[in-house]
Design an enzyme around this catalytic site. Structure first.
Site, PDB file in Angstrom:
ATOM      1  N   GLN A 238      71.456  19.839   0.080  1.00 21.22           N
ATOM      2  CA  GLN A 238      71.308  18.390  -0.089  1.00 21.22           C
ATOM      3  C   GLN A 238      72.477  17.825  -0.899  1.00 21.22           C
ATOM      4  O   GLN A 238      72.935  18.436  -1.865  1.00 21.22           O
ATOM      5  CB  GLN A 238      69.999  18.025  -0.830  1.00 21.22           C
ATOM      6  CG  GLN A 238      68.800  17.887   0.090  1.00 21.22           C
ATOM      7  CD  GLN A 238      68.249  19.240   0.495  1.00 21.22           C
ATOM      8  OE1 GLN A 238      68.128  20.132  -0.340  1.00 21.22           O
ATOM      9  NE2 GLN A 238      67.933  19.409   1.770  1.00 21.22           N
TER      10      GLN A 238
ATOM     11  N   CYS B 169      63.933  15.075  -3.032  1.00 20.99           N
ATOM     12  CA  CYS B 169      64.532  16.402  -3.212  1.00 20.99           C
ATOM     13  C   CYS B 169      64.351  16.787  -4.674  1.00 20.99           C
ATOM     14  O   CYS B 169      65.075  16.303  -5.547  1.00 20.99           O
ATOM     15  CB  CYS B 169      66.008  16.422  -2.841  1.00 20.99           C
ATOM     16  SG  CYS B 169      66.779  18.016  -3.191  1.00 20.99           S
ATOM     17  N   GLY B 170      63.373  17.628  -4.935  1.00 26.28           N
ATOM     18  CA  GLY B 170      63.040  17.989  -6.312  1.00 26.28           C
ATOM     19  C   GLY B 170      64.167  18.716  -7.012  1.00 26.28           C
ATOM     20  O   GLY B 170      64.541  18.382  -8.144  1.00 26.28           O
TER      21      GLY B 170
ATOM     22  N   ARG C 252      63.774  20.705   6.852  1.00 26.87           N
ATOM     23  CA  ARG C 252      64.199  19.692   7.824  1.00 26.87           C
ATOM     24  C   ARG C 252      65.667  19.342   7.571  1.00 26.87           C
ATOM     25  O   ARG C 252      66.058  19.048   6.436  1.00 26.87           O
ATOM     26  CB  ARG C 252      63.321  18.442   7.632  1.00 26.87           C
ATOM     27  CG  ARG C 252      63.735  17.266   8.463  1.00 26.87           C
ATOM     28  CD  ARG C 252      62.815  16.085   8.258  1.00 26.87           C
ATOM     29  NE  ARG C 252      62.930  15.476   6.929  1.00 26.87           N
ATOM     30  CZ  ARG C 252      62.414  14.297   6.598  1.00 26.87           C
ATOM     31  NH1 ARG C 252      61.725  13.609   7.488  1.00 26.87           N
ATOM     32  NH2 ARG C 252      62.548  13.815   5.379  1.00 26.87           N
TER      33      ARG C 252
ATOM     34  N   CYS D 192      63.141  25.069  -2.468  1.00 30.67           N
ATOM     35  CA  CYS D 192      62.881  23.673  -2.101  1.00 30.67           C
ATOM     36  C   CYS D 192      61.789  23.159  -3.032  1.00 30.67           C
ATOM     37  O   CYS D 192      60.645  23.626  -2.984  1.00 30.67           O
ATOM     38  CB  CYS D 192      62.442  23.584  -0.637  1.00 30.67           C
ATOM     39  SG  CYS D 192      62.044  21.890  -0.126  1.00 30.67           S
TER      40      CYS D 192
HETATM   41  N1  LIG Z   1      65.450  20.795  -1.222  1.00 29.17           N
HETATM   42  C1  LIG Z   1      64.678  19.606  -1.488  1.00 29.17           C
HETATM   43  C2  LIG Z   1      63.927  19.046  -0.351  1.00 29.17           C
HETATM   44  C3  LIG Z   1      64.783  18.577   0.769  1.00 29.17           C
HETATM   45  C4  LIG Z   1      63.940  18.029   1.842  1.00 29.17           C
HETATM   46  C5  LIG Z   1      64.715  17.645   3.027  1.00 29.17           C
HETATM   47  N2  LIG Z   1      65.139  18.809   3.772  1.00 29.17           N
HETATM   48  C6  LIG Z   1      63.943  16.673   3.897  1.00 29.17           C
HETATM   49  O1  LIG Z   1      64.495  16.304   4.940  1.00 29.17           O
HETATM   50  O2  LIG Z   1      62.822  16.251   3.566  1.00 29.17           O
HETATM   51  C7  LIG Z   1      63.779  19.788  -2.669  1.00 29.17           C
HETATM   52  O3  LIG Z   1      64.138  20.525  -3.571  1.00 29.17           O
HETATM   53  O4  LIG Z   1      62.743  19.137  -2.751  1.00 29.17           O
END
Ligand SMILES: N[C@H](CCC[C@H](N)C(=O)O)C(=O)O
Length: 288
Positions: free
Chosen positions: A49, A78-79, A217, A225
């Protein structure tokens, strides 16, 4: 010349989730999907991200953050990246609290230690329109992934929840026993998810311990994540698989998630600065 040419960035990770942070608070430039893909494809600035900090939109907040996936799509939450932004904004100051905003809402961050932060990820949403799903689950096996014999789907009956972004959590004995690189994209793009979804394989090891492997995603397999860790804990607690707080172990490290009685989900974990850099102007010649 693109305003991103020679622009500084921080390459970080949050529990192994690869994050690039860019400060655009003094710029009106909004990163395009093509620019995000160019940054992701370059050596030294690869990310799961990209967190672009813009000028605040809401009084009392520090920044409005646009969150980009590797494929250039935008995410509401995105945490792990939010903890990295909190590091950038508090490092070298004596501040230990701040409020930031994403497309999904306001997030309160707290510095717990030199490289450790918590983020209030807000309230989970379970309504099918909120996640969103294409339609309400009429039976719990609404999603089956049929790879094996017709009467023995390899995965079925996920928990679904929005943590500001869509998540489906499949309960398994051993996440790493599955071919996530193959099944992740099939489930991410299942027609039940009109906005696609982040796909997790979760194993409950103890009432306070979950093992999690995530296909994100727009980014694919990641080492961690944060919002998926929240989705897993909330879903596990709701179905009495765990209590309301747990350590969630991901390939890149551990996150601690608590679903408070006021319905807010608090996620805590590490951040690490890998290096600071400047974008090569050549990246944006084709992507402008
Ligand atoms: N890595 C991120 C989440 C990314 C989510 C992203 N892939 C999406 O399209 O929702 C986290 O730490 O929350």
């Amino acid at each position: 010349m693109s305003p991103l040419a020679n622009h500084p960035f921080w390459k970080m990770n949050g529990a192994g989730n690869e994050i690039v942070v860019v400060d655009l608070r003094r710029s009106s430039h909004v990163i395009s999907a093509a620019e995000a893909r160019a940054i992701a494809g370059a050596e030294g600035s690869h990310f799961d991200q990209l967190m672009a900090m813009h000028a605040p939109r809401t009084p009392g907040t520090e920044t409005f953050i646009r969150i980009y996936n590797t494929d250039g799509s935008e995410a509401g939450a995105c945490g792990n990246g939010t903890r990295c932004v909190a590091w950038v904004l508090t490092e070298g100051t004596d501040r230990d609290r701040l409020l930031v905003e994403t497309k999904a809402g306001l997030l309160a961050c707290r510095r717990l230690g030199p490289a450790s932060f918590s983020v209030d990820m807000g309230e989970p949403k379970f309504g099918w329109q909120d996640i969103p799903l294409a339609e309400e689950f009429r039976d719990t096996r609404a999603i089956e992934l049929q790879i094996g014999p017709i009467d023995a789907p390899v995965l079925h009956s996920p928990s679904v929840v929005s943590m500001g972004n869509p998540h489906a959590v499949f309960w398994v004995d051993d996440p790493y026993a599955h071919d996530l690189a193959k099944i992740g994209p099939m489930l991410e793009n299942h027609p039940i998810f009109p906005d696609r979804a982040n796909i997790s394989l979760a194993a409950v090891k103890a009432p306070d311990h979950i093992i999690l492997w995530v296909w994100e995603r727009g980014a694919g397999i990641t080492r961690a994540c944060g919002s998926a860790a929240c989705a897993a804990l909330v879903s596990a607690a709701r179905t009495k698989r765990t209590g309301r707080s747990a350590t969630v172990s991901l390939p890149g490290g551990d996150l601690v998630v608590e679903w408070r009685d006021d319905n807010h989900v608090i996620m805590s974990g590490p951040t690490e600065l890998e290096h600071a850099g400047e974008f090569d102007p050549a990246l944006f010649q084709a992507a402008a």
